[in-house]
Design an enzyme around this catalytic site. Structure first.
Site, mmCIF file in Angstrom:
data_model
loop_
_atom_site.group_PDB
_atom_site.id
_atom_site.type_symbol
_atom_site.label_atom_id
_atom_site.label_comp_id
_atom_site.label_asym_id
_atom_site.label_seq_id
_atom_site.Cartn_x
_atom_site.Cartn_y
_atom_site.Cartn_z
ATOM 1 N N GLY A 1 0.901 -1.171 0.076
ATOM 2 C CA GLY A 1 0.232 -0.074 0.017
ATOM 3 C C GLY A 1 0.811 1.277 -0.070
ATOM 4 O O GLY A 1 0.273 2.289 -0.415
ATOM 5 N N VAL B 1 5.279 -3.175 4.258
ATOM 6 C CA VAL B 1 5.342 -3.979 3.052
ATOM 7 C C VAL B 1 3.909 -4.503 3.011
ATOM 8 O O VAL B 1 3.956 -5.389 1.928
ATOM 9 C CB VAL B 1 6.590 -4.678 2.974
ATOM 10 C CG1 VAL B 1 7.795 -3.849 2.936
ATOM 11 C CG2 VAL B 1 6.457 -5.807 3.862
ATOM 12 N N LYS B 2 2.846 -4.408 3.689
ATOM 13 C CA LYS B 2 1.506 -5.220 3.552
ATOM 14 C C LYS B 2 0.683 -4.381 2.524
ATOM 15 O O LYS B 2 0.978 -3.239 2.170
ATOM 16 C CB LYS B 2 1.008 -5.580 4.770
ATOM 17 C CG LYS B 2 1.794 -6.213 5.696
ATOM 18 C CD LYS B 2 2.031 -7.644 4.993
ATOM 19 C CE LYS B 2 2.375 -8.680 6.195
ATOM 20 N NZ LYS B 2 3.802 -8.594 6.887
ATOM 21 N N THR B 3 -0.489 -5.319 2.073
ATOM 22 C CA THR B 3 -1.161 -4.552 0.906
ATOM 23 C C THR B 3 -2.055 -3.420 1.672
ATOM 24 O O THR B 3 -2.007 -2.384 0.888
ATOM 25 C CB THR B 3 -2.458 -5.578 0.768
ATOM 26 O OG1 THR B 3 -2.048 -6.913 0.510
ATOM 27 C CG2 THR B 3 -3.302 -5.236 -0.545
#
Ligand SMILES: *Cc1c(COP(=O)(O)O)cnc(C)c1O
Length: 397
Positions: free
Chosen positions: A3, A185-187
């Site tokens: 994201g 680093v996640k969605t």
């Protein structure tokens, strides 16, 4: 998947609401906060999007996974079955509670192998924790029936698969409790943060208290609140929640871009007969954050992985040689390198790691490449990347 590629006006607006009042904490200070309750609002948004009764935000995904076990009563000496391919946070979360991670093989779904799970059950088993790695899920229906038969809790680590679905339900909402991470680093990101979702009201109440030192949150004098049980501080700050709020509202937009880019890449790679794509359990839909596929053998995979790097194709991971995600390199766990003494129960419980081999997983992880789907590229760039990948693979197989 990240994201962070889309950080902009919406995020800034939400953060400025908080900065303008200066109330950085999610609880209390009602008079000063100008009616901004970002953490509460984000929890409601998660409930609506994932059609669950309860959501609780936390300071990280690791805290979320650990708390999802704590509220289900998992603790000292209990065994939790988990896959040997996952992020290190999975076993950390279990060991924080004095419980024992029981690592089992994965199959071609890149998640828990159902037969291996059955074999791993003992009288001490308390929970099964599938990890929906790289955007896709474990066979939840099979795991649920094992849990029902043996009276175990089903706890989903959905940190890498937010927005994916299984049998029409959001990942994380199929089991007794599910967890998400909003790390960088996640969605969906808010810098650092996490959440659990559940339809179990008792678990939700435990989560509300446990993540805030056991506070019962009754009345409006924080200093006078009671502590029905022990808790810790796993609270999220209003600043992080504000960023998360802007991001979560865009989740479906992110996923549809991921799906488009994923499909371009998959269509291109489909021309190569030697490639086999990762299996997605029937009734499941990925969140398209990664495209995962298998090459014929370990050597070819190593070669392709290196050739990708040399050609500037980043974000394709060969987890076999990776320190963070696969049991092969988890020597600090195998050797129990801990700053403080570990209980004899856990030491004994982890002895199996000295000798256990993971041949099935080696077979899949050794041949797997997991390619990150980027959001911010143009379609033309995605196609160029896909064509380069095809060229390299064709000359290597
Ligand atoms: C990222 C991640 C976590 C932990 O999340 P943090 O927010 O980084 O603590 C847990 N499990 C999996 C599978 C993850 O990918």
């Amino acid at each position: 998947m990240p994201g962070f590629e889309f950080f902009g006006e919406l995020e800034r607006k939400e953060v400025n609401d908080v900065l303008n009042t200066g109330v950085l904490m999610r609880y209390g200070f009602d008079g000063m906060r100008n009616n901004h309750w970002k953490a509460k609002e984000l929890e409601l948004e998660l409930q609506n999007q994932f059609q669950v009764k309860h959501a609780q935000l936390l300071s990280s995904g690791t805290a979320a996974v650990s708390m999802s076990l704590a509220i289900a009563g998992v603790g000292a000496g209990d065994e939790v079955i988990m896959p040997c391919f996952t992020f290190v946070a999975s076993f950390e979360a279990i060991m924080m509670l004095g419980a024992i991670p029981v690592l089992v093989d994965i199959d071609d779904t890149l998640t828990l192998d159902i037969d291996e799970v059955k074999k791993a059950i003992t009288l001490k088993t308390k929970a099964i924790m599938p990890v929906h790695m790289c955007g896709s899920m474990a066979n939840l229906q099979a795991l649920k029936s094992i849990c029902d038969k043996h009276h175990l809790v089903l706890v989903e680590d959905a940190c890498q698969a937010i927005g994916g679905t299984y049998q029409g339900k959001a990942l994380g909402s199929y089991g007794d409790v599910g967890s998400f991470s909003f790390d960088f680093v996640k969605t969906i990101t808010c810098g650092e943060g996490g959440a659990i979702i559940t339809n179990n009201s008792k678990y939700a109440q435990y989560a509300d208290h446990y993540s805030d030192h056991g506070h019962d949150h009754l009345g409006n004098d924080r200093g006078a609140e009671m502590h029905p049980f022990l808790g810790y501080n796993f609270r999220i700050s209003e600043l992080n929640a504000a960023v998360g709020l802007a991001q979560v509202k865009r989740l479906q937009e992110f996923i549809s871009i991921q799906k488009k880019h994923y499909t371009i890449l998959r269509d291109a790679l489909s021309q190569i007969p030697e490639i086999i794509f990762r299996t997605v359990p029937e009734g499941g839909e990925e969140n398209y954050s990664f495209l995962n596929f298998y090459l014929p053998d370990l050597e070819t995979t190593r070669n392709v992985s290196k050739a990708f790097k040399d050609a500037g194709i980043d974000g394709c991971f060969h987890y076999y040689d990776n320190n963070w995600h696969y049991v092969r390199k988890w020597n600090h766990l195998k050797d129990l390198k801990s700053l403080y003494p570990i209980s004899n129960e856990v030491k004994k419980g982890l002895k199996y790691l000295q000798t256990k081999t993971f041949e099935k997983s080696d077979f899949y992880i050794g041949r797997n490449l997991s390619c990150l789907i980027k959001l911010s590229c143009k379609e033309k760039e995605v196609l160029e990347r896909a064509n380069k990948m095809v060229e390299i693979i064709k000359s290597s197989v």
